[in-house]
Design an enzyme around this catalytic site. Structure first.
Site, PDB file in Angstrom:
ATOM      1  N   GLU A  38      39.558  34.159  39.710  1.00 51.30           N
ATOM      2  CA  GLU A  38      40.392  35.341  39.501  1.00 51.30           C
ATOM      3  C   GLU A  38      39.521  36.600  39.440  1.00 51.30           C
ATOM      4  O   GLU A  38      38.542  36.651  38.707  1.00 51.30           O
ATOM      5  CB  GLU A  38      41.157  35.238  38.181  1.00 51.30           C
ATOM      6  CG  GLU A  38      42.170  34.112  38.110  1.00 51.30           C
ATOM      7  CD  GLU A  38      42.853  34.021  36.754  1.00 51.30           C
ATOM      8  OE1 GLU A  38      44.009  33.579  36.721  1.00 51.30           O
ATOM      9  OE2 GLU A  38      42.230  34.392  35.731  1.00 51.30           O
ATOM     10  N   CYS A  39      39.875  37.598  40.214  1.00 53.40           N
ATOM     11  CA  CYS A  39      39.310  38.942  40.144  1.00 53.40           C
ATOM     12  C   CYS A  39      37.780  38.922  40.229  1.00 53.40           C
ATOM     13  O   CYS A  39      37.223  38.776  41.308  1.00 53.40           O
ATOM     14  CB  CYS A  39      39.791  39.653  38.891  1.00 53.40           C
ATOM     15  SG  CYS A  39      39.716  41.453  39.006  1.00 53.40           S
ATOM     16  N   GLY A  40      37.071  39.060  39.109  1.00 49.57           N
ATOM     17  CA  GLY A  40      35.617  38.993  39.154  1.00 49.57           C
ATOM     18  C   GLY A  40      35.125  37.690  39.740  1.00 49.57           C
ATOM     19  O   GLY A  40      34.093  37.642  40.415  1.00 49.57           O
ATOM     20  N   SER A  43      41.845  35.007  43.979  1.00 49.17           N
ATOM     21  CA  SER A  43      42.842  36.072  43.928  1.00 49.17           C
ATOM     22  C   SER A  43      42.396  37.158  42.973  1.00 49.17           C
ATOM     23  O   SER A  43      41.603  36.920  42.067  1.00 49.17           O
ATOM     24  CB  SER A  43      44.189  35.503  43.469  1.00 49.17           C
ATOM     25  OG  SER A  43      45.107  36.532  43.168  1.00 49.17           O
TER      26      SER A  43
END
Length: 457
Positions: free
Chosen positions: A326-328, A427
């Protein structure tokens, strides 16, 4: 049993400082404190966890049902002396301007929590009484335990403020805090510096500030007897004992909903933390990897330089073992990362994309996600809620399959997202597994069914 919710008149008034000071003062009395954070924020919760010595849990009425919020609260608080909940933004700020949906006020009423209201009094005199009176009468369904005035210039200033408030409101002023440099947590593009970076205010400073507040008075008015039936958020019984899930957790990766990890534990998984920055290799005998968000851009040199561990991650993916990011975490799995200084660093290279940092937010707000195809976290048609908050973007995309249909609540924008490569799913959206617990069971079920590819290392 005691419980209170620390709310503010707006963002930036000092809610986190006051909540931390209260927690430190309570712990100095040998009380066990369970911290909570309203809304989707990870960073404040990390500081609360350090002060309390216990993991903080998020409460969120947009992502989670009323029943789920109550279950999270009851389960995490069991066996503790006091629950301290930090609100988000202003007390009445939520998902819309026309209702309390997603607001701190909604959570306070849902859990029947007494509210400690924090005001920034730095540039205020008698007018502050009008602000207090407005908050007191805006929603009569709330009950206020007290007022804390922050950034007060001194005793004379406090006496003026208290006199004005006492004439206009029945809410007691339980204390005040001066401007205190040692209690200020520095900020950056996504909010405060993280607790994982060692930037939490010192416990001694927080205890000193907390003892300026009327802790005895707060304890007397925050006796808690919930008017709702407590229900368990725990799964019926574990089903995936023996599965070891590696969790990237260090200064670069610290953004996790604790209940995501709890849900995996409840289903029998073992959570195995590791540091992509400092560990020379992945822990042995892992079955799946989970990369949360954080600040990988600040540690790009260390991440890129840890070639042995990056190779372990590539080998893991090549062996067809599941990886969720996720993200990072998505940034770490990319081919390369471009910083705001325009320096390029090689990352794990599992997803053939390049990501660059931006100087402003690209996406911010809650998101509804529907799976357009079967994926690591569930079948086509599965819906889940989450949050997006990032200052980066994909600039060199590869035509990877996208399995998410995302609707951003704030901008009303819709897009395809959720990038898949083999048994890897990445994502920008931080999903809350308790908004649909089938995600955790799908992740573990598919992990249990994986067969290593022939010839994989």
């Amino acid at each position: 049993m005691k419980a209170l919710l620390v709310a503010g008149t707006a963002s930036g008034v000092g809610k986190t400082t006051v909540a931390l000071a209260i927690i430190a003062a309570l712990r100095s009395r040998d009380l066990t404190v369970q911290p909570f954070k309203c809304g989707p924020d990870f960073i404040d919760g990390g500081h609360l966890a350090v002060a309390a010595g216990r993991a903080a849990h998020n409460l969120d009425t947009w992502m989670l049902s009323a029943k789920t919020n109550r279950a999270i609260f009851a389960k995490a608080w069991a066996g503790c002396d006091v629950a301290v909940v930090e609100g988000m933004m202003g007390l009445f700020d939520g998902a819309t301007g026309s209702s309390e949906e997603g607001s701190t006020a909604e959570i306070a009423k849902l859990l029947d929590l007494p509210v400690v209201l924090v005001l920034d009094a730095g540039n205020s005199a008698r007018s502050i009484a009008a602000v207090v009176r407005g908050f007191e009468t805006f929603d009569l369904g709330l009950r206020f335990a007290g007022i804390v005035l922050n950034r007060v210039a001194g005793d004379a200033h406090f006496r003026l403020l208290e006199s004005a408030i006492r004439q206009a409101s029945e809410i007691p002023v339980v204390g005040w805090l001066p401007v205190e440099a040692d209690a200020t947590i520095p900020e950056r593009h996504l909010g405060l510096h993280t607790a994982a970076e060692g930037t939490s205010a010192g416990i001694s400073t927080l205890m000193r500030l907390g003892n300026r507040l009327g802790i005895d008075e707060l304890l007397n008015v925050t006796t808690y007897a919930p008017r709702f039936d407590t229900v368990s958020a725990t799964c019926a019984e574990p089903r995936y004992e023996g599965i070891r899930v590696g969790i990237a957790r260090d200064r670069a990766f610290s953004f996790y909903y604790e209940d995501n990890l709890d849900l995996l534990r409840e289903m029998g998984a073992e959570i195995v933390p590791f540091s992509p920055i400092t560990d020379p290799a992945l822990p042995k005998n892992l079955d799946a990897l989970y990369f949360g968000g954080g600040y990988p851009e600040l540690y790009a040199v260390q991440l890129s330089g840890n070639g042995r561990l990056l190779q372990d991650i590539r080998n893991f993916a090549e062996a067809n073992k599941p990886i969720y990011a996720e993200c990072g975490g998505l940034m770490c799995l990319a081919k390369s990362l471009i910083t705001v200084e325009r320096r390029t660093y090689a990352m794990a290279g599992i997803l053939p994309i390049t990501i660059e940092m931006t100087k402003s937010l690209v996406h911010f707000g809650y998101a509804d996600v529907e799976f357009a195809q079967d994926c690591l976290l569930g079948e086509k048609g599965t819906t889940v809620r989450g949050h997006s908050f990032h200052c980066s973007r994909i600039v060199a995309p590869h035509p990877l399959p996208c399995v998410y249909r995302v609707h951003y609540s704030l901008s009303n924008r819709k897009e395809e997202e959720g990038f898949v490569g083999g048994n890897v799913l990445g994502s920008y959206i931080h999903l809350h597994f308790r908004s649909n617990p089938s995600l955790a069971s799908s992740f573990l079920r598919k992990t249990a069914s994986v067969q290593p590819l022939a010839g994989a290392r």
